[in-house]
Write an enzyme that holds these catalytic residues in place. Structure first.
Site, PDB file in Angstrom:
ATOM      1  CB  CYS A 127      -0.943   0.010   1.193  1.00 28.34           C
ATOM      2  SG  CYS A 127      -2.007  -1.427   1.256  1.00 28.34           S
ATOM      3  CG  HIS A 268      -3.108   3.267   2.777  1.00 29.54           C
ATOM      4  ND1 HIS A 268      -3.565   3.009   1.501  1.00 29.54           N
ATOM      5  CD2 HIS A 268      -3.169   2.093   3.445  1.00 29.54           C
ATOM      6  CE1 HIS A 268      -3.882   1.731   1.421  1.00 29.54           C
ATOM      7  NE2 HIS A 268      -3.653   1.152   2.581  1.00 29.54           N
ATOM      8  CG  ASN A 298      -6.659  -0.845   1.653  1.00 31.21           C
ATOM      9  OD1 ASN A 298      -6.023  -0.348   0.722  1.00 31.21           O
ATOM     10  ND2 ASN A 298      -6.070  -1.406   2.696  1.00 31.21           N
TER      11      ASN A 298
HETATM   12  N1  COA Z   1     -18.111  -9.005  10.117  1.00 31.71           N
HETATM   13  C1  COA Z   1     -18.465  -9.371  11.349  1.00 31.71           C
HETATM   14  N2  COA Z   1     -17.570  -9.778  12.268  1.00 31.71           N
HETATM   15  C2  COA Z   1     -16.281  -9.779  11.900  1.00 31.71           C
HETATM   16  C3  COA Z   1     -15.848  -9.412  10.628  1.00 31.71           C
HETATM   17  C4  COA Z   1     -16.834  -9.023   9.714  1.00 31.71           C
HETATM   18  N3  COA Z   1     -16.528  -8.634   8.458  1.00 31.71           N
HETATM   19  N4  COA Z   1     -14.527  -9.525  10.557  1.00 31.71           N
HETATM   20  C5  COA Z   1     -14.103  -9.952  11.761  1.00 31.71           C
HETATM   21  N5  COA Z   1     -15.162 -10.113  12.569  1.00 31.71           N
HETATM   22  C6  COA Z   1     -15.194 -10.578  13.945  1.00 31.71           C
HETATM   23  C7  COA Z   1     -13.933 -11.299  14.326  1.00 31.71           C
HETATM   24  O1  COA Z   1     -14.024 -12.648  13.894  1.00 31.71           O
HETATM   25  C8  COA Z   1     -13.950 -11.175  15.830  1.00 31.71           C
HETATM   26  O2  COA Z   1     -14.819 -12.129  16.324  1.00 31.71           O
HETATM   27  P1  COA Z   1     -14.401 -13.018  17.607  1.00 31.71           P
HETATM   28  O3  COA Z   1     -14.173 -12.018  18.694  1.00 31.71           O
HETATM   29  O4  COA Z   1     -15.604 -13.876  17.785  1.00 31.71           O
HETATM   30  O5  COA Z   1     -13.161 -13.713  17.177  1.00 31.71           O
HETATM   31  C9  COA Z   1     -14.615  -9.817  16.050  1.00 31.71           C
HETATM   32  O6  COA Z   1     -15.251  -9.461  14.812  1.00 31.71           O
HETATM   33  C10 COA Z   1     -13.670  -8.711  16.431  1.00 31.71           C
HETATM   34  O7  COA Z   1     -12.566  -8.783  15.627  1.00 31.71           O
HETATM   35  P2  COA Z   1     -11.385  -7.796  15.872  1.00 31.71           P
HETATM   36  O8  COA Z   1     -10.209  -8.310  15.121  1.00 31.71           O
HETATM   37  O9  COA Z   1     -11.252  -7.488  17.331  1.00 31.71           O
HETATM   38  O10 COA Z   1     -11.924  -6.471  15.194  1.00 31.71           O
HETATM   39  P3  COA Z   1     -11.177  -5.138  15.099  1.00 31.71           P
HETATM   40  O11 COA Z   1     -11.862  -4.136  15.911  1.00 31.71           O
HETATM   41  O12 COA Z   1      -9.692  -5.279  15.278  1.00 31.71           O
HETATM   42  O13 COA Z   1     -11.408  -4.785  13.565  1.00 31.71           O
HETATM   43  C11 COA Z   1     -10.280  -4.867  11.473  1.00 31.71           C
HETATM   44  C12 COA Z   1     -10.946  -5.672  12.572  1.00 31.71           C
HETATM   45  C13 COA Z   1      -9.770  -5.831  10.418  1.00 31.71           C
HETATM   46  C14 COA Z   1     -11.306  -3.945  10.860  1.00 31.71           C
HETATM   47  C15 COA Z   1      -9.126  -4.047  12.072  1.00 31.71           C
HETATM   48  O14 COA Z   1      -8.306  -4.874  12.868  1.00 31.71           O
HETATM   49  C16 COA Z   1      -8.297  -3.386  11.032  1.00 31.71           C
HETATM   50  O15 COA Z   1      -8.751  -2.555  10.300  1.00 31.71           O
HETATM   51  N6  COA Z   1      -6.988  -3.710  10.952  1.00 31.71           N
HETATM   52  C17 COA Z   1      -6.126  -3.168   9.961  1.00 31.71           C
HETATM   53  C18 COA Z   1      -6.397  -3.809   8.636  1.00 31.71           C
HETATM   54  C19 COA Z   1      -5.777  -3.037   7.506  1.00 31.71           C
HETATM   55  O16 COA Z   1      -5.868  -1.854   7.460  1.00 31.71           O
HETATM   56  N7  COA Z   1      -5.163  -3.753   6.570  1.00 31.71           N
HETATM   57  C20 COA Z   1      -4.581  -3.190   5.427  1.00 31.71           C
HETATM   58  C21 COA Z   1      -3.384  -2.371   5.793  1.00 31.71           C
HETATM   59  S1  COA Z   1      -2.680  -1.630   4.404  1.00 31.71           S
END
Ligand code: COA
Length: 341
Positions: A127, A268, A298
Site C-alpha cells: 500500500c 492511505h 482499501n
Molecule cells: N463481520 C463481522 N464480524 C467480523 C468481521 C466481519 N466482516 N470480521 C471480523 N469479525 C469478527 C472477528 O471474527 C472477531 O470475532 P471473535 O471475537 O468472535 O473472534 C470480532 O469481529 C472482532 O474482531 P477484531 O479483530 O477485534 O476487530 P477489530 O476491531 O480489530 O477490527 C479490522 C478488525 C480488520 C477492521 C481491524 O483490525 C483493522 O482494520 N486492521 C487493519 C487492517 C488493515 O488496514 N489492513 C490493510 C493495511 S494496508
C-alpha cells in the site's frame, strides 16, 4: 522500433524541484456494497461501517486487469498534464496485483498508452507503493536523468481476496490512480520533503503466502486458499498507526512546515479508525483530511492517487496548498511526502 536507448546526458546541474503536473484515476463500474457482502459472508453493514468506515467498493470485471485500469488512469493524467505519451521517459507501476509476475505490468501499460520512449518497471511496496514510486521518480527528475515520469498505483485486489474470509474480504477494492511528474515550474516548490522505510521483521502479518517461489501454486495450495490475502488485523492496525504517524512527523520536520500549515492530509485509505488515530496524534482537524474509503474501500497502492485526482478535479485542492500524503502497507512498509501543489 522504440527509442528506449535514447542517451541520458547527466550535466552537472544542481538538483531541481519536482512537481506533479497531471493526475488521473479509474474506478471499475461494478459496485459491491456492504449489503451485497452480507449475502456472501457472516457480516453486517453496521459491523463493516463502524469498524472500518467502508460502505462499498468497486470490483473490476473478469476481463479487466490491473494494466487496463492503470492505462485508463494514465491516459487521463497524460491529458491533464498536456503532454504526449512519447514524452514519458519512465513508467513506474506500484502494485501488489500485477497482470503476471513477469514480464512487468508496467511494460504492458507502456505499450497500451504508446509511451514508446519509456523505460518501465513494477514496484512492490504494497500500500506504500505509490509514494515509494513518487519518491523514486523525484530522484530521476531532480538529478536531470529524466524529464517526465509516469507513476501509477493500480490494483485488482479482488483477484487475491478470499471471498469466504470475512476478516479481509470486506476491506479491499479495485482501482487505479496516476500522476505525471516533471521539474517544478519556475517559482514552484513541488515536493518539499519525503520519508520512506520498512520493517521486514513483520512480513507475515499482512501477506499472500503462495504464488512466489516460496510456495508455488499447487492443488493443495489452492484448496487452502494460500494464494489470497492473509492478515492479522489487530497487529496491522497497531503498527499502521505508529508507522504512519512517525513517517508523517519525519517528513513534516524535513519540510520545515508544521501541521497547521497543511491544507490537506491524504492518508492511505485502509480504515477510518486508523486514519482518525493518526490525525489526532498529528493534531489535524477532521475537515482537512481527504477521505474516499467509504466509496472505494482499501485499493492499496491506488488509494492516494485516486484521492489526489478526485480532489484536484473538484477544485478542493488549489495551487499553493500544502499537502501531506502518508501510507502504510505490507512488508511492512511506510512512506510520506509533503508537497506544495
Ligand atoms: N463481520 C463481522 N464480524 C467480523 C468481521 C466481519 N466482516 N470480521 C471480523 N469479525 C469478527 C472477528 O471474527 C472477531 O470475532 P471473535 O471475537 O468472535 O473472534 C470480532 O469481529 C472482532 O474482531 P477484531 O479483530 O477485534 O476487530 P477489530 O476491531 O480489530 O477490527 C479490522 C478488525 C480488520 C477492521 C481491524 O483490525 C483493522 O482494520 N486492521 C487493519 C487492517 C488493515 O488496514 N489492513 C490493510 C493495511 S494496508
Amino acid at each position: 522500433m522504440t527509442n528506449n536507448n535514447r542517451p541520458h546526458p547527466r550535466p552537472a546541474h544542481p538538483r531541481r524541484n519536482v512537481a506533479i503536473v497531471g493526475t488521473g484515476s479509474y474506478l471499475p463500474e461494478r459496485i459491491l456494497s456492504n449489503a451485497d457482502l452480507e449475502k456472501m459472508v457472516d457480516t453486517t453493514d453496521e459491523w463493516i461501517l463502524s469498524r472500518t468506515g467502508i460502505s462499498q467498493r468497486r470490483i473490476a470485471a473478469d476481463n479487466e486487469f490491473t494494466s487496463d485500469m492503470a492505462a485508463a488512469a494514465a491516459r487521463i493524467a497524460i491529458k491533464n498534464a498536456g503532454i504526449a505519451p512519447d514524452d514519458i521517459d519512465l513508467v513506474i507501476l506500484a502494485t501488489s496485483t500485477p497482470d503476471t509476475i513477469f514480464p512487468s505490468t508496467a511494460c504492458r501499460i507502456q505499450h497500451a498508452i504508446g509511451a514508446t520512449g519509456a523505460a518501465s518497471f513494477d514496484l512492490q511496496a504494497a500500500c506504500s507503493g505509490f509514494l515509494y514510486g513518487m519518491i523514486i521518480a523525484e530522484q530521476f527528475i531532480a538529478s536531470h536523468m529524466h524529464e517526465t515520469v509516469l507513476v501509477i498505483g493500480a490494483e485488482k485486489l479482488s483477484s487475491i481476496v478470499n471471498w469466504e474470509d470475512r476478516n479481509t474480504c470486506v476491506l479491499f477494492g479495485d482501482g487505479a490512480g496516476a500522476v505525471i511528474m516533471q521539474a517544478a515550474p519556475e517559482g514552484k516548490h513541488g515536493i518539499l520533503a519525503s520519508d520512506m522505510g520498512a520493517d521486514g521483521a513483520q512480513t507475515d502479518i499482512l501477506h499472500m503466502p503462495a504464488g512466489g517461489c516460496r510456495m508455488p501454486v499447487t492443488a493443495d495450495v489452492l484448496a487452502q486458499k494460500q494464494n489470497t490475502i492473509h492478515m492479522s488485523g489487530k497487529e496491522v492496525y497497531r503498527y499502521a498507526v505508529g508507522a504512519m504517524n512517525a513517517s508523517a512527523e519525519r517528513s513534516l520536520q524535513l519540510s520545515g512546515l508544521t501541521t497547521d500549515q497543511l491544507q490537506w492530509v491524504i492518508p492511505h485509505q485502509a480504515n477510518l479508525r486508523i486514519i482518525n488515530s493518526v490525525r489526532e496524534r498529528l493534531g489535524v482537524e477532521e475537515g482537512r483530511v481527504i477521505l474516499n474509503l467509504n466509496r472505494y474501500g482499501n485499493t492499496s497502492a491506488a488509494c492516494i492517487p485516486i484521492a489526489l485526482h478526485e480532489n484536484c478535479q473538484s477544485g478542493k485542492i488549489k495551487p499553493g496548498d500544502h499537502i501531506l500524503m502518508v501510507a502504510f502497507g505490507g512488508g511492512l512498509t511506510w512512506a510520506s511526502i509533503v508537497l506544495e501543489w
